[in-house]
Design a protein around this motif. Sequence first.
Motif: not given
Length: 175
Positions: A109, A139, A141-142, A150, A156-157, A159-160, A163-164
């Motif tokens: 990212q 990942g 940040r996880f 997630y 939730k996964l 949506k993530y 948005n990535s």
Amino acid sequence: MTVTEDITEFIAAEIGRLLNLSMMDVEIVTRNGKRGCLLKNFIPKGVMNEEGGVLLRNLSGYDSLLNSKLSSYDLIQYGFDFIKKLKFWEQIKPNFIEMNFFDILIGNQDRHPFNWMVLFKSMDDIEFSTIYDNGASLGFRFDDVMLKEYIENKTKLEKYMRNSKVKAGLFEKNK
């Protein structure tokens, strides 16, 4: 445990090597009790180099690309049409495209135009640099608890993932 950028930088470089990509050499090191990564300089002595951001800024119309209201496929197409203005585009094209596919694979990212480089060995010998700065991937940040959330929550996964955004190495802004 949270995965940190030094670990993802190292793992991404190893994955890239397995895929036969030209990757920066990365080592995990400890200095004064702190862990980090050591990145080997890939620019041969005497070779001129320029970051992608500088190369793109020097092209007429770069501000229009950055301020474009386009999105998704249309923006990517516009960006690739723009980068073709580089007189050495055909020489760097295969490696530039490989870098972008690799970024998609590892979920990088942070691929903006100051995270890739062109090496000018001579007027006729121009190369795309090795792939570097892959720490914001895989990942990073996880922590284990977030990752489990997630994996177990499809909404939730999704949506993530929606948005990535991958920046395609052309844009200084988040597009």
